[in-house]
Design a protein around this motif. Structure first.
Motif, PDB file in Angstrom:
ATOM      1  N   GLY A   7     109.061  29.931  78.189  1.00  0.00           N
ATOM      2  CA  GLY A   7     108.752  28.509  78.207  1.00  0.00           C
ATOM      3  C   GLY A   7     109.394  27.770  77.062  1.00  0.00           C
ATOM      4  N   ALA A   8     109.672  26.481  77.301  1.00  0.00           N
ATOM      5  CA  ALA A   8     110.230  25.644  76.253  1.00  0.00           C
ATOM      6  C   ALA A   8     109.145  25.295  75.237  1.00  0.00           C
ATOM      7  N   ARG A   9     109.565  24.902  74.052  1.00  0.00           N
ATOM      8  CA  ARG A   9     108.600  24.559  73.007  1.00  0.00           C
ATOM      9  C   ARG A   9     107.739  23.362  73.406  1.00  0.00           C
ATOM     10  N   SER A  10     108.317  22.467  74.170  1.00  0.00           N
ATOM     11  CA  SER A  10     107.572  21.284  74.601  1.00  0.00           C
ATOM     12  C   SER A  10     106.637  21.594  75.763  1.00  0.00           C
ATOM     13  N   HIS A  11     106.713  22.822  76.305  1.00  0.00           N
ATOM     14  CA  HIS A  11     105.916  23.245  77.458  1.00  0.00           C
ATOM     15  C   HIS A  11     106.192  22.374  78.689  1.00  0.00           C
ATOM     16  N   SER A  12     107.355  21.789  78.733  1.00  0.00           N
ATOM     17  CA  SER A  12     107.717  20.962  79.881  1.00  0.00           C
ATOM     18  C   SER A  12     108.556  21.717  80.903  1.00  0.00           C
ATOM     19  N   SER A  13     108.952  22.935  80.574  1.00  0.00           N
ATOM     20  CA  SER A  13     109.743  23.726  81.513  1.00  0.00           C
ATOM     21  C   SER A  13     109.510  25.213  81.260  1.00  0.00           C
ATOM     22  N   TYR A  14     109.567  25.977  82.338  1.00  0.00           N
ATOM     23  CA  TYR A  14     109.429  27.427  82.283  1.00  0.00           C
ATOM     24  C   TYR A  14     110.521  28.038  83.147  1.00  0.00           C
ATOM     25  N   SER A  15     110.985  29.209  82.751  1.00  0.00           N
ATOM     26  CA  SER A  15     112.011  29.901  83.532  1.00  0.00           C
ATOM     27  C   SER A  15     111.536  31.312  83.847  1.00  0.00           C
ATOM     28  N   LEU A  16     111.715  31.683  85.096  1.00  0.00           N
ATOM     29  CA  LEU A  16     111.375  33.032  85.554  1.00  0.00           C
ATOM     30  C   LEU A  16     112.646  33.868  85.585  1.00  0.00           C
ATOM     31  N   HIS A  17     112.648  34.967  84.835  1.00  0.00           N
ATOM     32  CA  HIS A  17     113.804  35.872  84.803  1.00  0.00           C
ATOM     33  C   HIS A  17     113.476  37.108  85.650  1.00  0.00           C
ATOM     34  N   ILE A  18     114.417  37.435  86.538  1.00  0.00           N
ATOM     35  CA  ILE A  18     114.252  38.588  87.430  1.00  0.00           C
ATOM     36  C   ILE A  18     115.392  39.557  87.153  1.00  0.00           C
ATOM     37  N   SER A  19     115.053  40.772  86.756  1.00  0.00           N
ATOM     38  CA  SER A  19     116.063  41.777  86.404  1.00  0.00           C
ATOM     39  C   SER A  19     116.115  42.880  87.458  1.00  0.00           C
ATOM     40  N   HIS A  20     117.185  43.683  87.391  1.00  0.00           N
ATOM     41  CA  HIS A  20     117.351  44.852  88.277  1.00  0.00           C
ATOM     42  C   HIS A  20     117.132  44.438  89.734  1.00  0.00           C
ATOM     43  N   LEU A  21     117.909  43.459  90.167  1.00  0.00           N
ATOM     44  CA  LEU A  21     117.730  42.902  91.511  1.00  0.00           C
ATOM     45  C   LEU A  21     117.951  43.950  92.586  1.00  0.00           C
ATOM     46  N   HIS A  22     117.124  43.841  93.628  1.00  0.00           N
ATOM     47  CA  HIS A  22     117.189  44.756  94.765  1.00  0.00           C
ATOM     48  C   HIS A  22     116.928  43.948  96.026  1.00  0.00           C
ATOM     49  N   ALA A  23     117.260  44.541  97.169  1.00  0.00           N
ATOM     50  CA  ALA A  23     117.050  43.843  98.438  1.00  0.00           C
ATOM     51  C   ALA A  23     115.593  43.467  98.655  1.00  0.00           C
ATOM     52  N   SER A  24     114.679  44.233  98.068  1.00  0.00           N
ATOM     53  CA  SER A  24     113.255  43.924  98.211  1.00  0.00           C
ATOM     54  C   SER A  24     112.855  42.647  97.471  1.00  0.00           C
ATOM     55  N   ASP A  25     113.754  42.121  96.622  1.00  0.00           N
ATOM     56  CA  ASP A  25     113.466  40.894  95.895  1.00  0.00           C
ATOM     57  C   ASP A  25     113.809  39.646  96.691  1.00  0.00           C
ATOM     58  N   ASN A  26     114.368  39.830  97.895  1.00  0.00           N
ATOM     59  CA  ASN A  26     114.688  38.675  98.735  1.00  0.00           C
ATOM     60  C   ASN A  26     113.417  37.894  99.048  1.00  0.00           C
ATOM     61  N   GLY A  27     113.533  36.582  99.051  1.00  0.00           N
ATOM     62  CA  GLY A  27     112.392  35.739  99.379  1.00  0.00           C
ATOM     63  C   GLY A  27     112.533  34.364  98.759  1.00  0.00           C
ATOM     64  N   THR A  28     111.496  33.560  98.911  1.00  0.00           N
ATOM     65  CA  THR A  28     111.444  32.219  98.332  1.00  0.00           C
ATOM     66  C   THR A  28     110.433  32.205  97.201  1.00  0.00           C
ATOM     67  N   TYR A  29     110.862  31.806  96.027  1.00  0.00           N
ATOM     68  CA  TYR A  29     110.030  31.834  94.824  1.00  0.00           C
ATOM     69  C   TYR A  29     109.528  30.412  94.522  1.00  0.00           C
ATOM     70  N   TYR A  30     108.245  30.341  94.190  1.00  0.00           N
ATOM     71  CA  TYR A  30     107.613  29.062  93.903  1.00  0.00           C
ATOM     72  C   TYR A  30     106.953  29.105  92.524  1.00  0.00           C
ATOM     73  N   CYS A  31     107.159  28.036  91.764  1.00  0.00           N
ATOM     74  CA  CYS A  31     106.321  27.834  90.583  1.00  0.00           C
ATOM     75  C   CYS A  31     105.175  26.919  91.006  1.00  0.00           C
ATOM     76  N   SER A  32     104.037  27.030  90.320  1.00  0.00           N
ATOM     77  CA  SER A  32     102.847  26.318  90.764  1.00  0.00           C
ATOM     78  C   SER A  32     101.939  26.032  89.572  1.00  0.00           C
ATOM     79  N   ILE A  33     101.217  24.921  89.674  1.00  0.00           N
ATOM     80  CA  ILE A  33     100.187  24.605  88.687  1.00  0.00           C
ATOM     81  C   ILE A  33      98.895  24.277  89.430  1.00  0.00           C
ATOM     82  N   SER A  34      97.783  24.445  88.747  1.00  0.00           N
ATOM     83  CA  SER A  34      96.475  24.173  89.332  1.00  0.00           C
ATOM     84  C   SER A  34      96.019  22.772  88.933  1.00  0.00           C
ATOM     85  N   GLN A  35      95.608  22.003  89.946  1.00  0.00           N
ATOM     86  CA  GLN A  35      95.124  20.643  89.690  1.00  0.00           C
ATOM     87  C   GLN A  35      94.045  20.294  90.710  1.00  0.00           C
ATOM     88  N   SER A  36      92.857  19.940  90.216  1.00  0.00           N
ATOM     89  CA  SER A  36      91.741  19.545  91.089  1.00  0.00           C
ATOM     90  C   SER A  36      91.457  20.615  92.141  1.00  0.00           C
TER      91      SER A  36
END
Length: 207
Positions: free
Chosen positions: A90-119
């Motif tokens: 995460g950035a110091r301002s907490h305004s952005s986060y990055s997901l790092h994925i290593s050792h990629l494999h075919a099983s990693d195929n898919g759609t990735y979502y970031c999410s926050i909880s609100q109400s």
């Protein structure tokens, strides 16, 4: 936690329904090679208590919780999720986060979502589709535009036009005009020569 999960399932059945302007993901599509690594960026425009990361597998029809990261940098992983494969920064301002994925494999195929909880709802990002292949496709070759063909007919090289004769009216009309002017200029001269010859003939016969 029942309500957020129920709302999340409804979102998955209607793609794009729950995406909003509070979360922005980049890039939208990733094509990566096996055994490499990649990164997904999530930008936040609202205060939050932490960011969730999920993966939707179309092949397995499975929505999987990957990791949760709070503003302090502490991460909580889902069941059977490798900490060596997934990491969040995460950035110091907490305004952005990055997901790092290593050792990629075919099983990693898919759609990735970031999410926050609100109400009591989980707001999803726009999603990033990841495809993992053994060999990346080659970039398209740049094709050179073919040289324009020489038009047939009268438009030829200048030397050939001189040898074969020009066939354009722009060429033969001035040429014909020049010849006509030359002929007209010779008429008085020919008339004078004719009169001179006649005088000489008369003188010879008088003597």
């Amino acid at each position: 936690m029942a309500r957020p999960w129920l709302h999340l399932c409804i979102c998955l059945q209607i793609p794009g329904f729950c995406t909003n302007l509070l979360l922005s993901q980049t890039p939208r599509n990733i094509l990566a090679q096996t055994n490499n690594r990649t990164e997904i960026l999530c930008e936040l425009k609202k205060e939050h208590a932490g960011v969730y990361w999920y993966r939707w597998s179309q092949e397995r029809q499975n929505f999987e919780f990957l990791v949760f990261s709070n503003p302090l940098g502490k991460a909580t992983y889902g069941a059977n999720i490798s900490q060596e494969k997934f990491s969040v920064y995460g950035a110091r301002s907490h305004s952005s986060y990055s997901l790092h994925i290593s050792h990629l494999h075919a099983s990693d195929n898919g759609t990735y979502y970031c999410s926050i909880s609100q109400s009591s709802q989980l707001l999803l990002g726009s999603g990033t589709r990841l495809g993992v292949v053994d060999v990346l496709p080659l970039p398209p070759k740049s094709t050179q535009a073919p040289l324009p063909k020489k038009p047939a007919g009268c438009i030829t090289k200048s030397k050939a036009a001189i040898k074969k004769g020009a066939c354009s009216p722009l060429v033969w009309i001035p040429l014909a005009t020049s010849v006509l002017v030359l002929l007209l200029s010779l008429v008085p001269t020919a008339y004078r020569l004719h009169r001179l010859r006649r005088r000489l003939w008369l003188r010879v016969h008088r003597q």
